[in-house]
Scaffold this motif. Structure first.
Motif, PDB file in Angstrom:
ATOM      1  N   PHE A   1       0.844  -1.189   0.000  1.00 40.02           N
ATOM      2  CA  PHE A   1       0.000   0.000   0.000  1.00 40.02           C
ATOM      3  C   PHE A   1       0.883   1.243   0.000  1.00 40.02           C
ATOM      4  CE2 PHE A   1      -2.368  -3.378   2.099  1.00 40.02           C
ATOM      5  CZ  PHE A   1      -3.558  -3.371   1.383  1.00 40.02           C
ATOM      6  N   VAL A   2       0.395   2.303  -0.612  1.00 36.25           N
ATOM      7  CA  VAL A   2       1.156   3.544  -0.727  1.00 36.25           C
ATOM      8  C   VAL A   2       1.063   4.332   0.584  1.00 36.25           C
ATOM      9  CG1 VAL A   2       1.374   5.713  -1.991  1.00 36.25           C
ATOM     10  CG2 VAL A   2       0.720   3.618  -3.200  1.00 36.25           C
ATOM     11  N   ALA A   3       2.187   4.905   1.013  1.00 35.33           N
ATOM     12  CA  ALA A   3       2.179   5.747   2.213  1.00 35.33           C
ATOM     13  C   ALA A   3       1.167   6.872   2.056  1.00 35.33           C
ATOM     14  CB  ALA A   3       3.573   6.320   2.461  1.00 35.33           C
ATOM     15  N   GLY A   4       0.329   7.054   3.073  1.00 33.82           N
ATOM     16  CA  GLY A   4      -0.704   8.078   3.033  1.00 33.82           C
ATOM     17  C   GLY A   4      -2.014   7.616   2.430  1.00 33.82           C
ATOM     18  N   GLU A   5      -2.031   6.393   1.855  1.00 36.20           N
ATOM     19  CA  GLU A   5      -3.230   5.881   1.186  1.00 36.20           C
ATOM     20  C   GLU A   5      -4.328   5.567   2.201  1.00 36.20           C
ATOM     21  OE1 GLU A   5      -4.534   1.889  -1.387  1.00 36.20           O
ATOM     22  OE2 GLU A   5      -2.410   2.352  -1.025  1.00 36.20           O
ATOM     23  N   LYS A   6      -5.565   5.945   1.864  1.00 33.43           N
ATOM     24  CA  LYS A   6      -6.705   5.570   2.679  1.00 33.43           C
ATOM     25  C   LYS A   6      -7.181   4.197   2.241  1.00 33.43           C
ATOM     26  CE  LYS A   6     -11.245   7.045   4.298  1.00 33.43           C
ATOM     27  NZ  LYS A   6     -12.304   8.096   4.259  1.00 33.43           N
TER      28      LYS A   6
ATOM     29  N   PRO B   1       0.296   5.198   7.303  1.00 31.51           N
ATOM     30  CA  PRO B   1       1.077   6.347   7.772  1.00 31.51           C
ATOM     31  C   PRO B   1       1.951   6.934   6.664  1.00 31.51           C
ATOM     32  CG  PRO B   1       1.224   4.536   9.338  1.00 31.51           C
ATOM     33  CD  PRO B   1       0.559   3.991   8.117  1.00 31.51           C
ATOM     34  N   LYS B   2       2.110   8.227   6.691  1.00 27.45           N
ATOM     35  CA  LYS B   2       3.005   8.888   5.743  1.00 27.45           C
ATOM     36  C   LYS B   2       4.451   8.607   6.129  1.00 27.45           C
ATOM     37  CE  LYS B   2      -0.228  12.624   4.642  1.00 27.45           C
ATOM     38  NZ  LYS B   2      -0.467  14.093   4.648  1.00 27.45           N
ATOM     39  N   LEU B   3       5.357   8.845   5.197  1.00 24.82           N
ATOM     40  CA  LEU B   3       6.783   8.683   5.463  1.00 24.82           C
ATOM     41  C   LEU B   3       7.358   9.986   5.974  1.00 24.82           C
ATOM     42  CD1 LEU B   3       7.737   6.730   2.215  1.00 24.82           C
ATOM     43  CD2 LEU B   3       7.249   5.775   4.476  1.00 24.82           C
ATOM     44  N   SER B   4       8.332   9.888   6.861  1.00 20.01           N
ATOM     45  CA  SER B   4       8.905  11.082   7.473  1.00 20.01           C
ATOM     46  C   SER B   4      10.377  10.844   7.792  1.00 20.01           C
ATOM     47  CB  SER B   4       8.143  11.427   8.763  1.00 20.01           C
ATOM     48  OG  SER B   4       8.901  12.264   9.601  1.00 20.01           O
ATOM     49  N   ARG B   5      11.234  11.774   7.397  1.00 20.51           N
ATOM     50  CA  ARG B   5      12.669  11.662   7.714  1.00 20.51           C
ATOM     51  C   ARG B   5      12.882  11.680   9.222  1.00 20.51           C
ATOM     52  NH1 ARG B   5      17.904  13.201   5.833  1.00 20.51           N
ATOM     53  NH2 ARG B   5      19.315  12.623   7.529  1.00 20.51           N
ATOM     54  N   ASP B   6      12.154  12.541   9.927  1.00 16.01           N
ATOM     55  CA  ASP B   6      12.294  12.591  11.383  1.00 16.01           C
ATOM     56  C   ASP B   6      11.913  11.253  12.015  1.00 16.01           C
ATOM     57  OD1 ASP B   6      13.152  15.203  11.338  1.00 16.01           O
ATOM     58  OD2 ASP B   6      11.189  16.062  11.794  1.00 16.01           O
ATOM     59  N   GLU B   7      10.855  10.630  11.496  1.00 18.15           N
ATOM     60  CA  GLU B   7      10.437   9.344  12.031  1.00 18.15           C
ATOM     61  C   GLU B   7      11.495   8.276  11.759  1.00 18.15           C
ATOM     62  OE1 GLU B   7       6.412   6.777  11.897  1.00 18.15           O
ATOM     63  OE2 GLU B   7       7.474   6.856   9.967  1.00 18.15           O
ATOM     64  N   LEU B   8      12.020   8.243  10.547  1.00 15.48           N
ATOM     65  CA  LEU B   8      13.056   7.264  10.206  1.00 15.48           C
ATOM     66  C   LEU B   8      14.268   7.436  11.109  1.00 15.48           C
ATOM     67  CD1 LEU B   8      14.285   5.043   8.476  1.00 15.48           C
ATOM     68  CD2 LEU B   8      14.924   6.801   6.795  1.00 15.48           C
ATOM     69  N   ASP B   9      14.691   8.662  11.319  1.00 20.83           N
ATOM     70  CA  ASP B   9      15.839   8.919  12.195  1.00 20.83           C
ATOM     71  C   ASP B   9      15.557   8.433  13.617  1.00 20.83           C
ATOM     72  OD1 ASP B   9      17.071  10.064  10.047  1.00 20.83           O
ATOM     73  OD2 ASP B   9      16.899  12.134  10.744  1.00 20.83           O
TER      74      ASP B   9
ATOM     75  N   VAL C   1      20.540   2.594   3.574  1.00 23.34           N
ATOM     76  CA  VAL C   1      19.670   2.032   2.533  1.00 23.34           C
ATOM     77  C   VAL C   1      18.270   2.619   2.659  1.00 23.34           C
ATOM     78  CG1 VAL C   1      18.579  -0.076   1.670  1.00 23.34           C
ATOM     79  CG2 VAL C   1      20.985  -0.107   2.378  1.00 23.34           C
ATOM     80  N   ALA C   2      17.730   2.603   3.880  1.00 26.21           N
ATOM     81  CA  ALA C   2      16.377   3.105   4.100  1.00 26.21           C
ATOM     82  C   ALA C   2      16.269   4.588   3.763  1.00 26.21           C
ATOM     83  CB  ALA C   2      15.967   2.858   5.552  1.00 26.21           C
ATOM     84  N   LEU C   3      17.294   5.362   4.137  1.00 22.55           N
ATOM     85  CA  LEU C   3      17.269   6.798   3.868  1.00 22.55           C
ATOM     86  C   LEU C   3      17.295   7.077   2.371  1.00 22.55           C
ATOM     87  CD1 LEU C   3      17.349   9.732   4.802  1.00 22.55           C
ATOM     88  CD2 LEU C   3      19.851   9.529   4.994  1.00 22.55           C
ATOM     89  N   LYS C   4      18.123   6.358   1.644  1.00 28.34           N
ATOM     90  CA  LYS C   4      18.196   6.550   0.188  1.00 28.34           C
ATOM     91  C   LYS C   4      16.850   6.259  -0.459  1.00 28.34           C
ATOM     92  CE  LYS C   4      20.756   5.089  -3.937  1.00 28.34           C
ATOM     93  NZ  LYS C   4      20.933   6.457  -4.402  1.00 28.34           N
TER      94      LYS C   4
ATOM     95  N   GLU D   1      14.199   8.868  -2.412  1.00 28.10           N
ATOM     96  CA  GLU D   1      13.713   8.630  -3.772  1.00 28.10           C
ATOM     97  C   GLU D   1      12.195   8.723  -3.875  1.00 28.10           C
ATOM     98  OE1 GLU D   1      15.329   4.789  -4.497  1.00 28.10           O
ATOM     99  OE2 GLU D   1      17.315   5.533  -5.082  1.00 28.10           O
ATOM    100  N   HIS D   2      11.510   8.714  -2.720  1.00 26.27           N
ATOM    101  CA  HIS D   2      10.050   8.713  -2.725  1.00 26.27           C
ATOM    102  C   HIS D   2       9.445  10.042  -2.274  1.00 26.27           C
ATOM    103  CE1 HIS D   2      10.434   4.400  -3.321  1.00 26.27           C
ATOM    104  NE2 HIS D   2       9.139   4.342  -3.512  1.00 26.27           N
ATOM    105  N   VAL D   3      10.283  11.028  -1.995  1.00 27.99           N
ATOM    106  CA  VAL D   3       9.735  12.328  -1.570  1.00 27.99           C
ATOM    107  C   VAL D   3      10.022  13.386  -2.630  1.00 27.99           C
ATOM    108  CG1 VAL D   3       9.901  11.793   0.877  1.00 27.99           C
ATOM    109  CG2 VAL D   3      11.855  12.858  -0.251  1.00 27.99           C
TER     110      VAL D   3
END
Length: 225
Positions: A32-37, A78-86, A216-219, A223-225
């Motif tokens: 599923f796509v991030a942010g998708e309902k 859930p949406k993707l977030s750099r702060d969350e990944l960190d 890897v995850a950050l790259k 690529e998705h933002v």
């Protein structure tokens, strides 16, 4: 004799658990796509389940953090977030490192055998599989086994939740063979250090392993933002 129940007669708890497991895997794997309902009717059809067990599974996944529940408006990925990944990576470093040190202290010969078995299955998969879902399951099992005797059920639960959240980012894009080989090699180095009961060196290697996985995850996130 076939003792299986028809879908309509499957107990609600069993159906809910089945959907929870399948939907959790799909959410982590990026189906599923991030942010998708999420559309309830489409989910009922996809997972062949009734409304009640589906909603139970969705509520559990929201509490687990893999879905966002919107007031009277259903569920969203859930949406993707750099702060969350960190934040997830930092927590992995702290909690997983702590668990590994404890596991090395408390693990017995049965754990050593389990760890060698998990590492062997993963090594064979590194050679024979294409890093698809079967490899992912063996990879998860290896990391679970590595920290299993840490002595804290809650610590293991938190680590498993962090892994699922982290993998949402790591599995976003195509594989990266060069760094993947480094990570594969580190799995087996971790086993050697664990069997040698070298907790300090093992934690240092695990920290580097998590940092490389984070790259890897950050790259893939970028690529998705």
């Amino acid at each position: 004799m076939n003792n299986s129940l028809p879908k309509s007669a499957t107990p609600a708890g069993t159906a809910s658990s089945r959907v929870f497991d399948h939907l959790r895997k799909d959410l982590v794997g990026g189906r599923f796509v991030a942010g998708e309902k999420l559309a309830i009717n489409a989910l009922k059809e996809r997972y062949q389940v009734g409304l009640s067990p589906l909603r139970e599974a969705l509520n559990k996944l929201a509490a687990y953090g893999l879905l966002v529940q919107e007031n009277q408006r259903g569920f969203r990925v859930p949406k993707l977030s750099r702060d969350e990944l960190d934040d997830i990576a930092r927590m992995r470093l702290e909690l997983e490192g702590m668990a590994l040190e404890r596991a090395i202290t408390h693990g017995n010969s049965l754990w050593e055998a389990d760890l060698l078995g998990a590492a062997h299955r993963l090594k064979r998969a590194d050679i024979t599989l294409d890093k698809g879902e079967e490899w992912e399951q063996l990879h998860t099992q290896f990391h679970r086994t590595l920290v299993a005797p840490c002595g804290s059920v809650w610590l293991l639960r938190f680590i498993e939740q962090l892994h699922d959240q982290f993998d949402r980012y790591r599995r976003l894009g195509p594989k990266m063979p060069t760094i993947r080989q480094e990570l594969d090699d580190q799995h087996h180095q971790l086993v050697e250090l664990a069997l040698q009961r070298d907790a300090k060196a093992a934690r240092e290697l695990l920290d580097d392993h998590i940092h490389k996985s984070y790259e890897v995850a950050l790259k893939r996130y970028q690529e998705h933002v």
